[in-house]
Design a protein around this motif. Sequence first.
Motif, mmCIF file in Angstrom:
data_model
loop_
_atom_site.group_PDB
_atom_site.id
_atom_site.type_symbol
_atom_site.label_atom_id
_atom_site.label_comp_id
_atom_site.label_asym_id
_atom_site.label_seq_id
_atom_site.Cartn_x
_atom_site.Cartn_y
_atom_site.Cartn_z
ATOM 1 N N LEU A 41 -4.892 13.433 10.758
ATOM 2 C CA LEU A 41 -4.761 12.094 11.310
ATOM 3 C C LEU A 41 -4.572 12.176 12.827
ATOM 4 C CD1 LEU A 41 -4.066 11.755 8.258
ATOM 5 C CD2 LEU A 41 -2.597 9.850 8.938
ATOM 6 N N ASP A 76 -0.064 3.145 8.751
ATOM 7 C CA ASP A 76 -1.137 4.132 8.948
ATOM 8 C C ASP A 76 -1.748 3.943 10.339
ATOM 9 O OD1 ASP A 76 -0.661 5.090 6.461
ATOM 10 O OD2 ASP A 76 -2.518 4.364 5.546
ATOM 11 N N GLN A 89 -4.537 3.993 13.462
ATOM 12 C CA GLN A 89 -5.963 3.765 13.680
ATOM 13 C C GLN A 89 -6.553 4.983 14.404
ATOM 14 O OE1 GLN A 89 -7.004 -0.172 15.279
ATOM 15 N NE2 GLN A 89 -4.840 -0.737 15.087
ATOM 16 N N TRP A 133 -7.638 7.975 -0.947
ATOM 17 C CA TRP A 133 -6.383 7.595 -0.321
ATOM 18 C C TRP A 133 -6.345 6.070 -0.226
ATOM 19 C CZ3 TRP A 133 -2.656 11.159 1.104
ATOM 20 C CH2 TRP A 133 -3.049 12.507 1.074
ATOM 21 N N TRP A 135 3.851 9.252 3.874
ATOM 22 C CA TRP A 135 2.852 10.044 3.163
ATOM 23 C C TRP A 135 3.184 9.925 1.674
ATOM 24 C CZ3 TRP A 135 -1.569 12.227 4.691
ATOM 25 C CH2 TRP A 135 -1.735 12.611 6.029
ATOM 26 N N LEU A 147 -8.489 -1.303 8.366
ATOM 27 C CA LEU A 147 -7.047 -1.072 8.191
ATOM 28 C C LEU A 147 -6.465 -2.215 7.364
ATOM 29 C CD1 LEU A 147 -4.766 0.870 8.959
ATOM 30 C CD2 LEU A 147 -4.331 -0.544 10.978
ATOM 31 N N HIS A 183 -10.285 10.155 12.107
ATOM 32 C CA HIS A 183 -9.699 10.960 11.041
ATOM 33 C C HIS A 183 -10.713 12.032 10.622
ATOM 34 C CE1 HIS A 183 -7.156 7.435 11.018
ATOM 35 N NE2 HIS A 183 -6.402 7.907 10.015
ATOM 36 N N THR A 235 1.129 15.462 11.072
ATOM 37 C CA THR A 235 -0.136 14.724 11.231
ATOM 38 C C THR A 235 -1.255 15.258 10.348
ATOM 39 O OG1 THR A 235 -0.821 16.135 13.080
ATOM 40 C CG2 THR A 235 0.441 14.141 13.613
ATOM 41 N N PRO A 261 1.746 9.208 10.573
ATOM 42 C CA PRO A 261 1.820 7.924 9.866
ATOM 43 C C PRO A 261 3.269 7.572 9.537
ATOM 44 C CG PRO A 261 1.199 9.644 8.337
ATOM 45 C CD PRO A 261 1.288 10.295 9.691
ATOM 46 N N ILE A 263 -4.837 2.749 2.073
ATOM 47 C CA ILE A 263 -4.235 2.290 3.321
ATOM 48 C C ILE A 263 -2.863 1.683 3.029
ATOM 49 C CG2 ILE A 263 -4.432 0.640 5.228
ATOM 50 C CD1 ILE A 263 -6.368 2.878 5.539
ATOM 51 N N THR A 264 -1.853 2.116 3.776
ATOM 52 C CA THR A 264 -0.507 1.563 3.646
ATOM 53 C C THR A 264 -0.013 1.147 5.025
ATOM 54 O OG1 THR A 264 0.481 3.770 3.882
ATOM 55 C CG2 THR A 264 0.055 2.989 1.638
#
Length: 253
Positions: free
Chosen positions: A166, A213, A215, A207, A173, A139, A218, A188, A170, A209-210
């Motif tokens: 997910l 997001d 844990q 994709w 998006w 992450l 997925h 989701t 999150p 990671i921002t």
Amino acid sequence: MMPLRNLFYSTLLAFISLTFPAIAHETVDPPGKKVEHPHNPGKPVVVPTITTPKPTKVGDPIKPPRLPVNPPKKLPTPTKVKHPSKPPKLPVNPAKKPGKPTIHPTKQQNIKVTKAEFGVFRRDKGGKITFIPTKKVPLEAGLAYGWRLQLKNYKGKVTWKEIFRLPQLPLTWGTQNGENFSLSNNGTAAVTTRTDAVQKGMITNSWTITPGDPQGNHLIEVYIGDQHVASFEFQVVKPNQKRKKIVKGKIQS
């Protein structure tokens, strides 16, 4: 010598005969009779014959000549006009509801996936990107991860669809421009559809990671046309605070 009375009457009659001959004719001696002259006694006077003109018969008043009157021409019999037929109904295309853009499915070209991989994409200092297969994604903000598919003997463009699930919603998006992107009701899961040119027989998607997001577990499923071609299960985990270093073939922590 004529008596005075006879003289008066004779004078009166003469005057009347001169003034009103018709009356004299009717009341005095008949014509042709000899009578004494009223002013010269002893001198005979023949009573003149007065012919009263016969009244002409007045016939019927002259009627003005009848001018020939052209009878009015018969008007043409009006033709019955049929009720105008209803104009044909032209097919009206109903306005399309705004929605998702139409994606033309990829023509089936005997697509066969020879290799399906999932992992992270690392960029070195020189800008070169290296794909590292793994099922655990740290992450770390800015880290790219995703999949790639090797297609056998395929050339041209291909339309694929990805369903990304997910474990929880999150914080944000985001997608690239030109993609057909939609979310599930609870936010989701995301569905992405895109058409790519196949380069060296391979298609890929990634994709990043921002912050925000989640844990956990997925799942990514990939379709080409209506064909399910791959599934990828992976975990997004917290990164290790200490990274192991390799020094002269030995692992140090």
